[in-house]
Design a protein around this motif. Sequence first.
Motif, PDB file in Angstrom:
ATOM      1  N   ILE A  40       4.718  -6.205  -8.073  1.00  0.00           N
ATOM      2  CA  ILE A  40       3.275  -6.013  -7.912  1.00  0.00           C
ATOM      3  C   ILE A  40       2.926  -4.523  -7.972  1.00  0.00           C
ATOM      4  CG2 ILE A  40       1.359  -6.218  -6.277  1.00  0.00           C
ATOM      5  CD1 ILE A  40       2.719  -8.870  -5.345  1.00  0.00           C
ATOM      6  N   ALA A  41       3.744  -3.680  -7.344  1.00  0.00           N
ATOM      7  CA  ALA A  41       3.472  -2.242  -7.286  1.00  0.00           C
ATOM      8  C   ALA A  41       3.941  -1.500  -8.532  1.00  0.00           C
ATOM      9  CB  ALA A  41       4.125  -1.642  -6.039  1.00  0.00           C
ATOM     10  N   ASN A  42       4.464  -2.217  -9.526  1.00  0.00           N
ATOM     11  CA  ASN A  42       4.943  -1.619 -10.783  1.00  0.00           C
ATOM     12  C   ASN A  42       6.018  -0.566 -10.556  1.00  0.00           C
ATOM     13  OD1 ASN A  42       3.263  -3.167 -12.453  1.00  0.00           O
ATOM     14  ND2 ASN A  42       1.558  -1.782 -12.068  1.00  0.00           N
ATOM     15  N   ILE A  43       6.945  -0.862  -9.667  1.00  0.00           N
ATOM     16  CA  ILE A  43       8.084   0.022  -9.436  1.00  0.00           C
ATOM     17  C   ILE A  43       9.109  -0.287 -10.516  1.00  0.00           C
ATOM     18  CG2 ILE A  43       9.873   0.725  -7.820  1.00  0.00           C
ATOM     19  CD1 ILE A  43       7.052   1.371  -6.847  1.00  0.00           C
ATOM     20  N   LYS A  60       0.835  -1.207   0.000  1.00  0.00           N
ATOM     21  CA  LYS A  60       0.000   0.000   0.000  1.00  0.00           C
ATOM     22  C   LYS A  60       0.866   1.253   0.000  1.00  0.00           C
ATOM     23  CE  LYS A  60      -3.745   2.031   2.723  1.00  0.00           C
ATOM     24  NZ  LYS A  60      -4.570   1.855   3.928  1.00  0.00           N
ATOM     25  N   GLU A  61       1.932   1.217   0.769  1.00  0.00           N
ATOM     26  CA  GLU A  61       2.857   2.351   0.850  1.00  0.00           C
ATOM     27  C   GLU A  61       3.575   2.574  -0.484  1.00  0.00           C
ATOM     28  OE1 GLU A  61       4.761   5.504   2.942  1.00  0.00           O
ATOM     29  OE2 GLU A  61       3.020   4.284   3.458  1.00  0.00           O
ATOM     30  N   LEU A  62       3.993   1.493  -1.128  1.00  0.00           N
ATOM     31  CA  LEU A  62       4.670   1.618  -2.425  1.00  0.00           C
ATOM     32  C   LEU A  62       3.753   2.201  -3.492  1.00  0.00           C
ATOM     33  CD1 LEU A  62       6.726  -1.701  -2.531  1.00  0.00           C
ATOM     34  CD2 LEU A  62       7.640   0.617  -2.401  1.00  0.00           C
ATOM     35  N   PHE A  63       2.510   1.753  -3.521  1.00  0.00           N
ATOM     36  CA  PHE A  63       1.544   2.323  -4.469  1.00  0.00           C
ATOM     37  C   PHE A  63       1.369   3.828  -4.215  1.00  0.00           C
ATOM     38  CE2 PHE A  63      -0.294  -2.038  -5.257  1.00  0.00           C
ATOM     39  CZ  PHE A  63      -0.092  -2.022  -6.630  1.00  0.00           C
ATOM     40  N   ASN A 115       4.676   5.846  -5.091  1.00  0.00           N
ATOM     41  CA  ASN A 115       4.892   5.889  -6.534  1.00  0.00           C
ATOM     42  C   ASN A 115       3.889   6.835  -7.206  1.00  0.00           C
ATOM     43  OD1 ASN A 115       6.319   5.153  -8.847  1.00  0.00           O
ATOM     44  ND2 ASN A 115       4.931   3.479  -9.300  1.00  0.00           N
ATOM     45  N   LYS A 116       2.647   6.821  -6.750  1.00  0.00           N
ATOM     46  CA  LYS A 116       1.625   7.716  -7.307  1.00  0.00           C
ATOM     47  C   LYS A 116       2.001   9.168  -7.049  1.00  0.00           C
ATOM     48  CE  LYS A 116      -3.211   8.941  -6.770  1.00  0.00           C
ATOM     49  NZ  LYS A 116      -4.368   8.828  -5.897  1.00  0.00           N
TER      50      LYS A 116
END
Length: 174
Positions: free
Chosen positions: A151-154, A104-107, A110-111
């Motif tokens: 998963i987070a598309n980093i 959740k933090e990575l999403f 990144n946003k």
Amino acid sequence: MEINRKIRSKKLSTRVDLTAMVSVSFLLIIFFMLVGELSKPKIMDLTLPNSCDISCGPIGCFKANRFYTILLDDNNKIITYFGLLELPIQSPKELQYGKNGIRKELFYINKKVREYSASIGKPNNGVIVIIKPSKKSNYANLVDILDEMKIANIDSYSIVDYYTPEETKLLAMK
């Protein structure tokens, strides 16, 4: 009067049955196809930051508003901070693995970085994640965090084994 006749042997058919050979051939073909498929390396794509994204000099690293650091420690402990530790954009915090933790933090990060980059005219610039596994962390933790990156598309992340003294103190405190 007897006629001297030669006794001739009966000629047998010279036909060879290839049924067994065909069966063995198909088994060998199937075996090598299976072995060939299983021996392909299973890899994960790793995109590293461009050298122009990270430029360090005598006063520190630039573009710190794109850096997100993840410190991995023992007992599945994750400590993260956004920016530089000396001047963090987001204070260090402890997170857990999973969809309500680090993912959740990575999403979110990144946003926010993509929104900021788009506002300054660079819409494709996302967050640069620096993953720092400690000597106490295990291999499964590293694999889990790499899965979270996928998963987070980093797009851009790096694995670094160097800890600053401040980061070592931060791990000892939490």
